[in-house]
Design a protein around this motif. Structure first.
Motif, PDB file in Angstrom:
ATOM      1  N   THR A 315     -26.381  -4.313   1.231  1.00  0.00           N
ATOM      2  CA  THR A 315     -25.537  -5.507   1.321  1.00  0.00           C
ATOM      3  C   THR A 315     -24.297  -5.208   2.166  1.00  0.00           C
ATOM      4  OG1 THR A 315     -24.392  -4.905  -0.729  1.00  0.00           O
ATOM      5  CG2 THR A 315     -26.311  -6.369  -0.906  1.00  0.00           C
ATOM      6  N   ASN A 316     -23.593  -6.284   2.539  1.00  0.00           N
ATOM      7  CA  ASN A 316     -22.363  -6.163   3.322  1.00  0.00           C
ATOM      8  C   ASN A 316     -21.151  -6.213   2.401  1.00  0.00           C
ATOM      9  OD1 ASN A 316     -23.848  -6.120   5.692  1.00  0.00           O
ATOM     10  ND2 ASN A 316     -23.733  -8.339   5.956  1.00  0.00           N
ATOM     11  N   THR A 317     -20.143  -5.439   2.742  1.00  0.00           N
ATOM     12  CA  THR A 317     -18.894  -5.407   1.973  1.00  0.00           C
ATOM     13  C   THR A 317     -17.721  -5.619   2.920  1.00  0.00           C
ATOM     14  OG1 THR A 317     -19.798  -3.885   0.334  1.00  0.00           O
ATOM     15  CG2 THR A 317     -17.404  -4.025   0.476  1.00  0.00           C
ATOM     16  N   ALA A 318     -16.823  -6.520   2.562  1.00  0.00           N
ATOM     17  CA  ALA A 318     -15.644  -6.815   3.396  1.00  0.00           C
ATOM     18  C   ALA A 318     -14.417  -6.135   2.811  1.00  0.00           C
ATOM     19  CB  ALA A 318     -15.415  -8.312   3.487  1.00  0.00           C
ATOM     20  N   VAL A 319     -13.644  -5.502   3.674  1.00  0.00           N
ATOM     21  CA  VAL A 319     -12.353  -4.924   3.307  1.00  0.00           C
ATOM     22  C   VAL A 319     -11.278  -5.756   3.997  1.00  0.00           C
ATOM     23  CG1 VAL A 319     -10.877  -2.892   3.388  1.00  0.00           C
ATOM     24  CG2 VAL A 319     -13.340  -2.630   3.084  1.00  0.00           C
ATOM     25  N   VAL A 320     -10.375  -6.322   3.214  1.00  0.00           N
ATOM     26  CA  VAL A 320      -9.351  -7.237   3.748  1.00  0.00           C
ATOM     27  C   VAL A 320      -7.979  -6.638   3.497  1.00  0.00           C
ATOM     28  CG1 VAL A 320      -8.476  -9.599   3.748  1.00  0.00           C
ATOM     29  CG2 VAL A 320     -10.876  -9.162   3.174  1.00  0.00           C
ATOM     30  N   TYR A 321      -7.218  -6.451   4.568  1.00  0.00           N
ATOM     31  CA  TYR A 321      -5.834  -5.999   4.476  1.00  0.00           C
ATOM     32  C   TYR A 321      -4.937  -7.236   4.555  1.00  0.00           C
ATOM     33  CZ  TYR A 321      -3.825  -1.313   4.357  1.00  0.00           C
ATOM     34  OH  TYR A 321      -3.279  -0.126   3.945  1.00  0.00           O
ATOM     35  N   ASN A 419     -18.975   2.762   7.561  1.00  0.00           N
ATOM     36  CA  ASN A 419     -19.166   2.943   6.119  1.00  0.00           C
ATOM     37  C   ASN A 419     -18.134   3.863   5.497  1.00  0.00           C
ATOM     38  OD1 ASN A 419     -21.433   1.363   5.157  1.00  0.00           O
ATOM     39  ND2 ASN A 419     -22.719   2.585   6.534  1.00  0.00           N
ATOM     40  N   ASP A 420     -17.274   4.460   6.310  1.00  0.00           N
ATOM     41  CA  ASP A 420     -16.253   5.357   5.789  1.00  0.00           C
ATOM     42  C   ASP A 420     -15.056   4.542   5.302  1.00  0.00           C
ATOM     43  OD1 ASP A 420     -15.105   8.183   5.564  1.00  0.00           O
ATOM     44  OD2 ASP A 420     -13.581   7.131   6.748  1.00  0.00           O
ATOM     45  N   PRO A 421     -14.566   4.784   4.083  1.00  0.00           N
ATOM     46  CA  PRO A 421     -13.446   3.984   3.555  1.00  0.00           C
ATOM     47  C   PRO A 421     -12.213   4.036   4.440  1.00  0.00           C
ATOM     48  CG  PRO A 421     -14.453   5.293   1.808  1.00  0.00           C
ATOM     49  CD  PRO A 421     -15.071   5.742   3.084  1.00  0.00           C
ATOM     50  N   ASP A 422     -11.846   5.226   4.900  1.00  0.00           N
ATOM     51  CA  ASP A 422     -10.660   5.340   5.741  1.00  0.00           C
ATOM     52  C   ASP A 422     -10.837   4.590   7.054  1.00  0.00           C
ATOM     53  OD1 ASP A 422      -9.299   6.900   3.919  1.00  0.00           O
ATOM     54  OD2 ASP A 422     -10.201   8.747   4.645  1.00  0.00           O
ATOM     55  N   GLU A 423     -12.023   4.673   7.625  1.00  0.00           N
ATOM     56  CA  GLU A 423     -12.294   3.989   8.890  1.00  0.00           C
ATOM     57  C   GLU A 423     -12.215   2.480   8.713  1.00  0.00           C
ATOM     58  OE1 GLU A 423     -13.370   4.112  13.052  1.00  0.00           O
ATOM     59  OE2 GLU A 423     -12.541   5.532  11.612  1.00  0.00           O
ATOM     60  N   LEU A 424     -12.766   1.977   7.628  1.00  0.00           N
ATOM     61  CA  LEU A 424     -12.719   0.533   7.373  1.00  0.00           C
ATOM     62  C   LEU A 424     -11.289   0.055   7.142  1.00  0.00           C
ATOM     63  CD1 LEU A 424     -15.844   0.142   5.082  1.00  0.00           C
ATOM     64  CD2 LEU A 424     -15.538  -0.873   7.346  1.00  0.00           C
ATOM     65  N   LEU A 425     -10.513   0.824   6.380  1.00  0.00           N
ATOM     66  CA  LEU A 425      -9.117   0.447   6.146  1.00  0.00           C
ATOM     67  C   LEU A 425      -8.335   0.461   7.447  1.00  0.00           C
ATOM     68  CD1 LEU A 425      -8.446   2.378   2.819  1.00  0.00           C
ATOM     69  CD2 LEU A 425      -8.448  -0.092   3.123  1.00  0.00           C
ATOM     70  N   ARG A 426      -8.604   1.449   8.286  1.00  0.00           N
ATOM     71  CA  ARG A 426      -7.890   1.514   9.566  1.00  0.00           C
ATOM     72  C   ARG A 426      -8.233   0.315  10.444  1.00  0.00           C
ATOM     73  NH1 ARG A 426      -8.790   3.249  14.663  1.00  0.00           N
ATOM     74  NH2 ARG A 426     -10.959   3.751  14.206  1.00  0.00           N
ATOM     75  N   LYS A 427      -9.504  -0.047  10.478  1.00  0.00           N
ATOM     76  CA  LYS A 427      -9.904  -1.179  11.308  1.00  0.00           C
ATOM     77  C   LYS A 427      -9.409  -2.502  10.730  1.00  0.00           C
ATOM     78  CE  LYS A 427     -13.898   1.083  13.420  1.00  0.00           C
ATOM     79  NZ  LYS A 427     -15.370   1.125  13.576  1.00  0.00           N
ATOM     80  N   ALA A 428      -9.371  -2.619   9.413  1.00  0.00           N
ATOM     81  CA  ALA A 428      -8.795  -3.821   8.804  1.00  0.00           C
ATOM     82  C   ALA A 428      -7.310  -3.923   9.129  1.00  0.00           C
ATOM     83  CB  ALA A 428      -9.014  -3.798   7.290  1.00  0.00           C
ATOM     84  N   ASP A 429      -6.621  -2.783   9.161  1.00  0.00           N
ATOM     85  CA  ASP A 429      -5.203  -2.771   9.517  1.00  0.00           C
ATOM     86  C   ASP A 429      -5.009  -3.180  10.975  1.00  0.00           C
ATOM     87  OD1 ASP A 429      -2.536  -2.420   8.952  1.00  0.00           O
ATOM     88  OD2 ASP A 429      -2.520  -0.314   9.509  1.00  0.00           O
ATOM     89  N   ILE A 430      -5.901  -2.733  11.858  1.00  0.00           N
ATOM     90  CA  ILE A 430      -5.829  -3.140  13.273  1.00  0.00           C
ATOM     91  C   ILE A 430      -6.029  -4.652  13.388  1.00  0.00           C
ATOM     92  CG2 ILE A 430      -7.027  -2.993  15.487  1.00  0.00           C
ATOM     93  CD1 ILE A 430      -7.573  -0.048  14.885  1.00  0.00           C
ATOM     94  N   ALA A 431      -6.983  -5.193  12.630  1.00  0.00           N
ATOM     95  CA  ALA A 431      -7.204  -6.642  12.648  1.00  0.00           C
ATOM     96  C   ALA A 431      -5.992  -7.387  12.096  1.00  0.00           C
ATOM     97  CB  ALA A 431      -8.457  -6.984  11.837  1.00  0.00           C
ATOM     98  N   LEU A 432      -5.352  -6.832  11.073  1.00  0.00           N
ATOM     99  CA  LEU A 432      -4.127  -7.432  10.528  1.00  0.00           C
ATOM    100  C   LEU A 432      -3.036  -7.466  11.585  1.00  0.00           C
ATOM    101  CD1 LEU A 432      -2.322  -8.477   8.232  1.00  0.00           C
ATOM    102  CD2 LEU A 432      -1.909  -6.105   7.581  1.00  0.00           C
ATOM    103  N   TYR A 433      -2.897  -6.386  12.324  1.00  0.00           N
ATOM    104  CA  TYR A 433      -1.903  -6.345  13.393  1.00  0.00           C
ATOM    105  C   TYR A 433      -2.178  -7.446  14.419  1.00  0.00           C
ATOM    106  CZ  TYR A 433       0.699  -4.614  17.433  1.00  0.00           C
ATOM    107  OH  TYR A 433       1.550  -4.516  18.502  1.00  0.00           O
ATOM    108  N   ASP A 434      -3.459  -7.677  14.730  1.00  0.00           N
ATOM    109  CA  ASP A 434      -3.813  -8.741  15.666  1.00  0.00           C
ATOM    110  C   ASP A 434      -3.426 -10.105  15.103  1.00  0.00           C
ATOM    111  OD1 ASP A 434      -5.582  -9.699  18.076  1.00  0.00           O
ATOM    112  OD2 ASP A 434      -6.351 -10.788  16.344  1.00  0.00           O
ATOM    113  N   ALA A 435      -3.660 -10.317  13.807  1.00  0.00           N
ATOM    114  CA  ALA A 435      -3.302 -11.596  13.188  1.00  0.00           C
ATOM    115  C   ALA A 435      -1.797 -11.837  13.245  1.00  0.00           C
ATOM    116  CB  ALA A 435      -3.801 -11.627  11.744  1.00  0.00           C
TER     117      ALA A 435
END
Length: 726
Positions: A315-321, A419-435
């Motif tokens: 399944t897919n899992t979303a990480v939202v910052y 699938n790495d937790p740190d990688e997902l958090l980092r990418k969610a943070d990058i997306a937050l910066y874009d927002a």
């Protein structure tokens, strides 16, 4: 059997109490490390402590004294890369507490921190080293904790490496500067340990005593030295039980079975009580005290478990910052108590609106994170996030006052984004910066080009720093004429950057990068110094320099401006500081004080881009500017537009009524020039007068202009023509 059972019960109780004390001490030490995180994982602190001449006043105000005021660290010391003490801040106004013996006692912990930091760098294919901490240490400080003796008193300490928050790459691995902060064990910390353990007679002793009924926990330094003893009155259920039944043993042999049962039940209750206390302590360590949500550490563990399960289930899992927009304004205007209530309300609403299987955590300050499991599609996830924004958008009642909050959200989805937790958090943070960069109160899904933009900005920031250090930037100067175009009365200094390979970088690109990376102060002072130095080549003219709002936040900005004027022997009256309305954001009185000091010293102050903000008139009321610069949009819109022309005339009349010099910028046509000239605008600037020129071209332009006088201008070349055309 009765005496044997009592002894076993007492020993079990002693062991449980000893382990409870040990756990409480460790939790207190871990909490010290978390309290240090805000100052040791920080770009500004990393660059300042590693500077050739560290700014000790900044270190004192933002690190050591801040830790003392906010977390009770009474003593702090910086240990440099060469393992030497750099600065000591002891709040008893004495530096003698840091002895060689104490430094030797701390050295094993500092050595471990340095070793962990060094081993966190991995060599890349290019031969450089990338900072890649193990065990998820990028999410927390690299720290070691323990207990030491300072002048005979036990102190808890935390030694942490000062590192940047952003991933760094370096040519060689060098030890970090280490911040060691100490808090006395006596007093509040000892009381906290006592409350966590729920034990009676809790005291701190220097030497060991073998008195009956007294439990003892030996405190040892990293070198294994005895620091002190935590003693408490032991609770011995077996002994108490024996004391009660001694008189009746001869007459109640037949009650032995019942007594054994009673001892067993009593011991079990004591075990449950101790287990409950330990459970509460563990819960406190894993959850945010204000909102009750999981903290960063707990969230990371839950995310890791969720990703493993989703990988097995396919399944897919979303990480939202999540970041609250303009939360600082609430704290500044209504106080931190109102801010705390907003945090609690937002946490409750997030928990209520997401699916029941989701996870919500408070990461730090006004930052939250969510995990949404079993994401069916991007559209389904967008629907959930829409509900989150709608829920947070409802008013929050603080007393009789309604507050409105909004969120910016960045989302990464596993396994699509990793699938790495740190990688997902980092990418969610990058997306937050874009927002946030695109207007806030919105959401962004991670896209690969976002990461490229972050890396591009990081590369440009490093190149800009190198160019600034090597004096590879230039200045261009755009002239301003008087109303009748008879003379040039002022020039505006503008930064220009051409790389060594000939690539021209627009100011609209590198100025925002300088703002974000903290280079704007150095860049602004460089521009100011060079403009003041060249002003002597054009006597009698005012030199205008744009100043960023971030420069005013520097506590010694005014002194630096005065030092530059003095070094270049330039009268303050020939310098004009241009500021935009954004410099007043947050109603910071220190900005107004700095502007007034400059104005009182003779420096002219101009309000740039007047009319582009929603509260321009209020700024004119709050501060008496010398110059009013009309935003170029009004000039470009005036051609044949009666409304735009009426606004221009009104602004000119307003500036004159307030005794200000009015400047119109962005003039590109003769019609615009003649209209502003007809309405007696004091100073005129734009491509119709001249494009920005380098030093030599400006000198040539001024000579030609003075020769021709009021002949008019050629809009193509930017120079005055040889013959007047009327």
């Amino acid at each position: 059997m009765l005496y044997w059972s009592a002894r076993i019960s007492d020993e079990s109780a002693k062991h449980s109490q000893h382990m409870l004390i040990k756990g409480a001490v460790q939790l207190s030490q871990d909490y010290l490390s978390k309290q240090q995180t805000g100052v040791v994982i920080w770009e500004d602190a990393y660059h300042i402590v590693n500077a050739a001449e560290p700014d000790e006043s900044w270190i004192y105000a933002n690190m050591t004294h801040w830790l003392f005021q906010n977390h009770g660290f009474t003593k702090s010391v910086l240990i440099g890369r060469d393992f030497q003490v750099q600065n000591i801040y002891a709040y008893n106004h004495s530096n003698r507490w840091m002895t060689q013996d104490l430094l030797d006692d701390l050295s094993p912990a500092v050595a471990k921190v340095r070793a962990r930091y060094i081993t966190s760098f991995q060599r890349t294919p290019s031969g450089l080293f990338r900072y890649t901490p193990k065990n998820h240490e990028a999410q927390r400080s690299i720290a070691e904790t323990g207990v030491v003796s300072v002048n005979g008193d036990p102190y808890l300490f935390s030694a942490a490496a000062i590192v940047p928050r952003v991933l760094s790459i370096t040519q060689e691995r060098v030890p970090p500067v280490t911040l060691v902060s100490l808090a006395p064990l006596r007093g509040g910390k000892l009381k906290d340990i006592s409350e966590m353990s729920h034990l009676d007679g809790f005291v701190l002793a220097d030497t060991q005593s073998d008195r009956s009924g007294v439990g003892q926990y030996q405190l040892r330094s990293p070198r294994g030295k005895n620091v002190g003893i935590i003693a408490w009155q032991t609770y011995l259920p077996g002994s108490q039980m024996l004391d009660r039944i001694h008189p009746f043993l001869a007459f109640a042999a037949f009650m032995i079975a019942a007594v054994v049962i009673a001892v067993t039940v009593f011991t079990r209750q004591m075990t449950k009580r101790l287990a409950k206390s330990e459970s509460q302590a563990v819960h406190t360590a894993r959850h945010d005290a204000l909102s009750g949500l999981p903290n960063r550490t707990r969230f990371h563990a839950l995310l890791n478990d969720t990703l493993e399960q989703s990988f097995e289930d396919g399944t897919n899992t979303a990480v939202v910052y999540i970041d609250l927009d303009h939360f600082k304004d609430i704290n500044d205007t209504l106080g931190h108590s109102a801010g705390d209530k907003v945090i609690v309300a937002v946490g409750q609403r997030l928990r209520r609106v997401i699916p029941e299987s989701g996870i919500v955590a408070r990461i730090s300050g006004d930052e939250f994170a969510m995990v949404i499991k079993d994401c069916k599609s991007d559209e389904w996830l967008e629907y959930i996030l829409d509900q989150v924004q709608d829920e947070i958008g409802r008013p929050i009642m603080i007393g009789q006052r309604e507050l409105f909050a909004s969120l910016s959200m960045g989302t990464a989805i596993a396994p699509r984004d990793g699938n790495d937790p740190d990688e997902l958090l980092r990418k969610a943070d990058i997306a937050l910066y874009d927002a946030k960069a695109n207007g806030r109160s919105r959401r962004s899904f991670f896209e690969p080009n976002m990461e490229q933009q972050v890396q591009s900005k990081d590369k440009l920031s490093r190149e800009l720093r190198r160019a600034l250090n090597n004096d590879e930037l230039d200045l261009a100067y755009q002239p301003q004429s008087d109303t009748d175009a008879r003379q040039i009365v002022s020039v505006e200094a503008l930064a220009r950057w051409t790389k060594a390979d000939g690539t021209i970088v627009s100011p609209s690109v590198f100025i925002p990068v300088a703002e974000e990376s903290g280079l704007i102060n150095d860049l602004g002072l460089w521009i100011l110094n060079k403009a003041c130095a060249k002003a002597h080549d054009w006597p009698g003219m005012v030199v205008s320099v744009n100043v960023s709002p971030n420069q005013f936040k520097h506590p010694r900005f005014v002194e630096k401006v005065l030092a530059i004027l003095s070094a270049n022997n330039l009268p303050p009256q020939r310098l004009e500081i241009e500021v935009t309305e954004s410099v007043f954001a947050g109603r910071n009185d220190s900005v107004l004080k700095a502007l007034r000091r400059l104005k009182n010293l003779g420096v002219k102050v101009a309000l740039d881009d007047f009319g582009s903000g929603y509260s321009s008139l209020s700024y004119l009321r709050r501060f008496p500017f010398d110059t009013l610069k009309i935003d170029r949009d009004f000039v470009s819109d005036m051609n044949g537009n009666p409304e735009a022309e009426a606004i221009l005339v009104s602004i000119i009349q307003l500036g004159k009524a307030l005794g200000m010099t009015v400047v119109a910028e962005g003039i590109e046509t003769v019609e615009q020039f003649r209209f502003l000239q007809a309405h007696e605008c004091h100073r005129l600037q734009g491509y119709f007068i001249s494009r920005p020129l380098n030093e030599n071209d400006l000198t040539t332009f001024l000579d030609t202009f003075q020769y021709v006088g009021s002949a008019g201008f050629d809009a193509k070349t930017g120079y005055p023509p040889r013959l007047a055309k009327g």
